[in-house]
Design a protein around this motif. Structure first.
Motif, PDB file in Angstrom:
ATOM      1  N   LYS A  84      -5.291   7.617   1.616  1.00  0.00           N
ATOM      2  CA  LYS A  84      -4.135   7.934   2.457  1.00  0.00           C
ATOM      3  C   LYS A  84      -4.529   8.426   3.846  1.00  0.00           C
ATOM      4  O   LYS A  84      -3.794   8.213   4.803  1.00  0.00           O
ATOM      5  CB  LYS A  84      -3.210   8.931   1.763  1.00  0.00           C
ATOM      6  CG  LYS A  84      -2.422   8.290   0.633  1.00  0.00           C
ATOM      7  CD  LYS A  84      -1.429   9.256   0.036  1.00  0.00           C
ATOM      8  CE  LYS A  84      -0.542   8.528  -0.975  1.00  0.00           C
ATOM      9  NZ  LYS A  84       0.394   9.421  -1.633  1.00  0.00           N
ATOM     10  N   HIS A  85      -5.691   9.065   3.966  1.00  0.00           N
ATOM     11  CA  HIS A  85      -6.149   9.521   5.291  1.00  0.00           C
ATOM     12  C   HIS A  85      -6.643   8.344   6.141  1.00  0.00           C
ATOM     13  O   HIS A  85      -6.975   8.513   7.297  1.00  0.00           O
ATOM     14  CB  HIS A  85      -7.219  10.607   5.163  1.00  0.00           C
ATOM     15  CG  HIS A  85      -8.391  10.212   4.317  1.00  0.00           C
ATOM     16  ND1 HIS A  85      -8.288  10.021   2.941  1.00  0.00           N
ATOM     17  CD2 HIS A  85      -9.665   9.949   4.638  1.00  0.00           C
ATOM     18  CE1 HIS A  85      -9.474   9.656   2.467  1.00  0.00           C
ATOM     19  NE2 HIS A  85     -10.322   9.624   3.468  1.00  0.00           N
ATOM     20  N   HIS A  86      -6.658   7.130   5.551  1.00  0.00           N
ATOM     21  CA  HIS A  86      -7.011   5.923   6.310  1.00  0.00           C
ATOM     22  C   HIS A  86      -5.792   5.051   6.592  1.00  0.00           C
ATOM     23  O   HIS A  86      -5.916   3.875   6.922  1.00  0.00           O
ATOM     24  CB  HIS A  86      -8.073   5.113   5.561  1.00  0.00           C
ATOM     25  CG  HIS A  86      -9.424   5.753   5.593  1.00  0.00           C
ATOM     26  ND1 HIS A  86     -10.191   5.806   6.742  1.00  0.00           N
ATOM     27  CD2 HIS A  86     -10.139   6.386   4.639  1.00  0.00           C
ATOM     28  CE1 HIS A  86     -11.329   6.431   6.478  1.00  0.00           C
ATOM     29  NE2 HIS A  86     -11.321   6.803   5.211  1.00  0.00           N
ATOM     30  N   LEU A  87      -4.592   5.628   6.439  1.00  0.00           N
ATOM     31  CA  LEU A  87      -3.364   4.930   6.824  1.00  0.00           C
ATOM     32  C   LEU A  87      -2.993   5.475   8.200  1.00  0.00           C
ATOM     33  O   LEU A  87      -2.571   6.621   8.330  1.00  0.00           O
ATOM     34  CB  LEU A  87      -2.254   5.173   5.798  1.00  0.00           C
ATOM     35  CG  LEU A  87      -2.566   4.725   4.369  1.00  0.00           C
ATOM     36  CD1 LEU A  87      -1.409   5.067   3.430  1.00  0.00           C
ATOM     37  CD2 LEU A  87      -2.871   3.231   4.316  1.00  0.00           C
ATOM     38  N   THR A 120       0.842  -1.191   0.000  1.00  0.00           N
ATOM     39  CA  THR A 120       0.000   0.000   0.000  1.00  0.00           C
ATOM     40  C   THR A 120       0.883   1.248   0.000  1.00  0.00           C
ATOM     41  O   THR A 120       2.078   1.177   0.266  1.00  0.00           O
ATOM     42  CB  THR A 120      -0.921   0.016   1.229  1.00  0.00           C
ATOM     43  OG1 THR A 120      -0.140  -0.214   2.406  1.00  0.00           O
ATOM     44  CG2 THR A 120      -1.990  -1.047   1.143  1.00  0.00           C
ATOM     45  N   ALA A 121       0.267   2.382  -0.280  1.00  0.00           N
ATOM     46  CA  ALA A 121       0.964   3.667  -0.356  1.00  0.00           C
ATOM     47  C   ALA A 121       1.647   4.009   0.967  1.00  0.00           C
ATOM     48  O   ALA A 121       1.273   3.507   2.028  1.00  0.00           O
ATOM     49  CB  ALA A 121      -0.024   4.765  -0.732  1.00  0.00           C
ATOM     50  N   ARG A 122       2.642   4.889   0.872  1.00  0.00           N
ATOM     51  CA  ARG A 122       3.330   5.429   2.048  1.00  0.00           C
ATOM     52  C   ARG A 122       3.140   6.931   2.023  1.00  0.00           C
ATOM     53  O   ARG A 122       3.275   7.550   0.968  1.00  0.00           O
ATOM     54  CB  ARG A 122       4.835   5.139   1.972  1.00  0.00           C
ATOM     55  CG  ARG A 122       5.219   3.696   2.017  1.00  0.00           C
ATOM     56  CD  ARG A 122       5.137   3.114   3.401  1.00  0.00           C
ATOM     57  NE  ARG A 122       6.033   3.743   4.347  1.00  0.00           N
ATOM     58  CZ  ARG A 122       7.069   3.122   4.910  1.00  0.00           C
ATOM     59  NH1 ARG A 122       7.355   1.889   4.607  1.00  0.00           N
ATOM     60  NH2 ARG A 122       7.819   3.753   5.797  1.00  0.00           N
ATOM     61  N   THR A 123       2.860   7.522   3.157  1.00  0.00           N
ATOM     62  CA  THR A 123       2.719   8.982   3.189  1.00  0.00           C
ATOM     63  C   THR A 123       3.788   9.627   4.056  1.00  0.00           C
ATOM     64  O   THR A 123       3.836  10.837   4.188  1.00  0.00           O
ATOM     65  CB  THR A 123       1.332   9.389   3.731  1.00  0.00           C
ATOM     66  OG1 THR A 123       1.176   8.867   5.045  1.00  0.00           O
ATOM     67  CG2 THR A 123       0.224   8.872   2.839  1.00  0.00           C
ATOM     68  N   ASP A 124       4.646   8.810   4.641  1.00  0.00           N
ATOM     69  CA  ASP A 124       5.629   9.330   5.591  1.00  0.00           C
ATOM     70  C   ASP A 124       6.951   9.711   4.946  1.00  0.00           C
ATOM     71  O   ASP A 124       7.727  10.456   5.510  1.00  0.00           O
ATOM     72  CB  ASP A 124       5.893   8.302   6.696  1.00  0.00           C
ATOM     73  CG  ASP A 124       6.351   6.960   6.137  1.00  0.00           C
ATOM     74  OD1 ASP A 124       6.050   6.654   4.960  1.00  0.00           O
ATOM     75  OD2 ASP A 124       6.995   6.199   6.883  1.00  0.00           O
ATOM     76  N   ASP A 125       7.230   9.198   3.748  1.00  0.00           N
ATOM     77  CA  ASP A 125       8.565   9.341   3.191  1.00  0.00           C
ATOM     78  C   ASP A 125       8.479   9.272   1.673  1.00  0.00           C
ATOM     79  O   ASP A 125       8.100   8.252   1.111  1.00  0.00           O
ATOM     80  CB  ASP A 125       9.439   8.215   3.752  1.00  0.00           C
ATOM     81  CG  ASP A 125      10.892   8.346   3.350  1.00  0.00           C
ATOM     82  OD1 ASP A 125      11.176   8.427   2.137  1.00  0.00           O
ATOM     83  OD2 ASP A 125      11.737   8.347   4.262  1.00  0.00           O
ATOM     84  N   LYS A 126       8.839  10.371   1.019  1.00  0.00           N
ATOM     85  CA  LYS A 126       8.751  10.459  -0.445  1.00  0.00           C
ATOM     86  C   LYS A 126       9.606   9.397  -1.139  1.00  0.00           C
ATOM     87  O   LYS A 126       9.188   8.792  -2.120  1.00  0.00           O
ATOM     88  CB  LYS A 126       9.155  11.859  -0.884  1.00  0.00           C
ATOM     89  CG  LYS A 126       8.851  12.160  -2.350  1.00  0.00           C
ATOM     90  CD  LYS A 126       9.035  13.657  -2.597  1.00  0.00           C
ATOM     91  CE  LYS A 126       8.886  14.115  -4.015  1.00  0.00           C
ATOM     92  NZ  LYS A 126       8.425  13.207  -5.014  1.00  0.00           N
TER      93      LYS A 126
END
Length: 187
Positions: free
Chosen positions: A168-171, A126-132
């Protein structure tokens, strides 16, 4: 005479285990998919937090107890979502795609060799939002590598990465899907 249930084994790390949900036994995406599929299916969640595809990672999935249990389950279907914990090892390596491919093929051979001859699906993380950089690692290394392996071997392919862009707001911690995101993945 009782009909044999179709056995689905989910192979993965903490995302598949359901970390990020309040009740992994009922809210992880394998558990939710099991509910959707109904009584004709038996779902086994053989995931272990922190596990990796890479054999030199220090925590390869094939060394886990969950791996041994997944083989003993003799699944009819295998769904593999691994790679999130490999990202930090893969980023910046010139041979990242080759190493990932080699080690995933080694893992896949263990399942294709089973007497149950399972149908296999490769799922991207799944996507990551913490680290580009990690996010780009999924998009640029893991996704194309898994897609190519799936095409080469005739496996099912599920692009969970792209699906999870919209949630992403559900990670919960920028990595682990909550129960709503798990429902979305299961669907």
């Amino acid at each position: 005479e009782e009909t044999k249930k179709i056995r689905i084994a989910f192979i993965g790390d903490s995302v598949t285990a359901g970390f990020g949900t309040s009740d992994p036994d009922s809210e992880s995406y394998p558990a939710q998919l099991g509910k959707m599929l109904g009584d004709a299916y038996e779902v086994g969640n053989f995931s272990e937090g922190g596990r990796c595809v890479l054999t030199d990672s220090g925590s390869p999935y094939f060394e886990s107890e969950a791996f041994a249990q997944s083989l003993a389950f003799q699944p009819d279907v295998v769904c593999i979502m691994l790679g999130t914990n490999d990202l930090s090892s893969l980023i910046g390596r010139d041979d990242a795609a080759e190493v990932l491919r080699r080690d995933m093929l080694t893992l896949l051979e263990k399942y294709t060799a089973l007497d149950s001859k399972p149908i296999i699906y490769l799922l991207t993380p799944t996507a990551r939002t913490d680290d580009k950089a990690l996010e780009e690692g999924i998009r640029d290394i893991i996704l194309p590598t898994y897609k190519k392996i799936s095409e080469d071997l005739g496996l099912g392919f599920v692009d969970t990465y792209t699906v999870s862009q919209d949630m992403k707001h559900h990670l919960t911690d920028s990595v682990h899907p909550d129960s709503i995101a798990c429902s979305y993945i299961a669907t």
